[in-house]
Write an enzyme that holds these catalytic residues in place. Sequence first.
Site, mmCIF file in Angstrom:
data_model
loop_
_atom_site.group_PDB
_atom_site.id
_atom_site.type_symbol
_atom_site.label_atom_id
_atom_site.label_comp_id
_atom_site.label_asym_id
_atom_site.label_seq_id
_atom_site.Cartn_x
_atom_site.Cartn_y
_atom_site.Cartn_z
ATOM 1 N N ASP A 1 0.869 -1.177 0.000
ATOM 2 C CA ASP A 1 0.000 0.000 0.000
ATOM 3 C C ASP A 1 0.908 1.230 0.000
ATOM 4 O O ASP A 1 1.285 1.732 -1.053
ATOM 5 C CB ASP A 1 -0.905 -0.106 1.233
ATOM 6 C CG ASP A 1 -1.958 0.976 1.316
ATOM 7 O OD1 ASP A 1 -2.095 1.754 0.362
ATOM 8 O OD2 ASP A 1 -2.661 1.053 2.329
ATOM 9 N N PHE B 1 -9.741 -0.192 -0.676
ATOM 10 C CA PHE B 1 -9.517 -1.226 0.331
ATOM 11 C C PHE B 1 -10.104 -2.550 -0.138
ATOM 12 O O PHE B 1 -11.270 -2.613 -0.545
ATOM 13 C CB PHE B 1 -10.143 -0.812 1.663
ATOM 14 C CG PHE B 1 -9.606 -1.601 2.821
ATOM 15 C CD1 PHE B 1 -8.346 -1.334 3.340
ATOM 16 C CD2 PHE B 1 -10.349 -2.629 3.376
ATOM 17 C CE1 PHE B 1 -7.834 -2.070 4.398
ATOM 18 C CE2 PHE B 1 -9.848 -3.376 4.435
ATOM 19 C CZ PHE B 1 -8.590 -3.088 4.946
ATOM 20 N N VAL B 2 -9.280 -3.593 -0.082
ATOM 21 C CA VAL B 2 -9.732 -4.909 -0.538
ATOM 22 C C VAL B 2 -9.645 -5.927 0.598
ATOM 23 O O VAL B 2 -8.864 -5.755 1.539
ATOM 24 C CB VAL B 2 -8.908 -5.409 -1.756
ATOM 25 C CG1 VAL B 2 -9.185 -4.578 -2.986
ATOM 26 C CG2 VAL B 2 -7.407 -5.417 -1.456
HETATM 27 P P1 5GP Z 1 1.802 -0.579 3.792
HETATM 28 O O1 5GP Z 1 2.855 -0.553 4.866
HETATM 29 O O2 5GP Z 1 2.356 -0.891 2.430
HETATM 30 O O3 5GP Z 1 0.996 0.686 3.798
HETATM 31 O O4 5GP Z 1 0.752 -1.658 4.191
HETATM 32 C C1 5GP Z 1 0.976 -2.986 4.083
HETATM 33 C C2 5GP Z 1 -0.021 -3.738 4.932
HETATM 34 O O5 5GP Z 1 -1.234 -3.016 5.099
HETATM 35 C C3 5GP Z 1 -0.396 -5.021 4.273
HETATM 36 O O6 5GP Z 1 0.469 -6.075 4.644
HETATM 37 C C4 5GP Z 1 -1.820 -5.237 4.750
HETATM 38 O O7 5GP Z 1 -1.812 -5.923 5.974
HETATM 39 C C5 5GP Z 1 -2.353 -3.855 4.974
HETATM 40 N N1 5GP Z 1 -3.164 -3.357 3.844
HETATM 41 C C6 5GP Z 1 -2.852 -2.422 2.943
HETATM 42 N N2 5GP Z 1 -3.829 -2.227 2.049
HETATM 43 C C7 5GP Z 1 -4.800 -3.092 2.394
HETATM 44 C C8 5GP Z 1 -6.088 -3.385 1.829
HETATM 45 O O8 5GP Z 1 -6.547 -2.841 0.815
HETATM 46 N N3 5GP Z 1 -6.815 -4.344 2.472
HETATM 47 C C9 5GP Z 1 -6.358 -4.998 3.581
HETATM 48 N N4 5GP Z 1 -7.159 -5.903 4.108
HETATM 49 N N5 5GP Z 1 -5.158 -4.740 4.132
HETATM 50 C C10 5GP Z 1 -4.385 -3.799 3.535
#
Ligand code: 5GP
Length: 176
Positions: A102, A151-152
């Site tokens: 993300d 968000f998925v």
């Molecule tokens: P980042 O550090 O890249 O922002 O986030 C990574 C983590 O955020 C992922 O491992 C996941 O757990 C959570 N995450 C990010 N986007 C989503 C999403 O669209 N849905 C869900 N369920 N978790 C997400």
Amino acid sequence: MNGLKISPYISAEQIQQKVSEIAAQLSQEFRQETLVAICVLKGSIMFYSDLIRRIDGDVQCEFFGVASYHDATTSSGEVKVTLDLTRPIEGQHVLLVEDIVDTGLTLNYLKANLLARKPKSLTTVVLLEKPEALKVKCDVDHVGFKIRNDFVVGYGLDYQGLYRNLPYIALVQDLQ
Ligand code: 5GP
């Protein structure tokens, strides 16, 4: 379930096809090597178990627990290790399997953490990436699907601990 409105986004068939493609590439890359495959808990469980079963070669399994979302839908940017690896990875070929990128903060943290342990190589694979959400530069070796900044849930990904058991990826429709 939980009253959330969700709609199908990436089908189970599309996921399985993509997993097979990535597994074939990894089988080629690491033909003669033993691979330490690291599952990032909990979101990667489905992707990880499907992927490693299709890798034609020697695979050792490790699990790495991190928390970065804490039941919210936006990243805190803070990463907490909740479960560490059970053995050293120094001198090993390591495959880091993550569910989704993300902001990129979690994957960059994980990469730095693992590289500090001096693996022979570190290959990253993520099922989903949201290019528009990236806050930091984050290089990934294998990406399953690039998706829009929504968000998925499903196929391991949760909303407040639910929906991980869906066999497909769904879009959550009514989140603020
Ligand atoms: P980042 O550090 O890249 O922002 O986030 C990574 C983590 O955020 C992922 O491992 C996941 O757990 C959570 N995450 C990010 N986007 C989503 C999403 O669209 N849905 C869900 N369920 N978790 C997400």
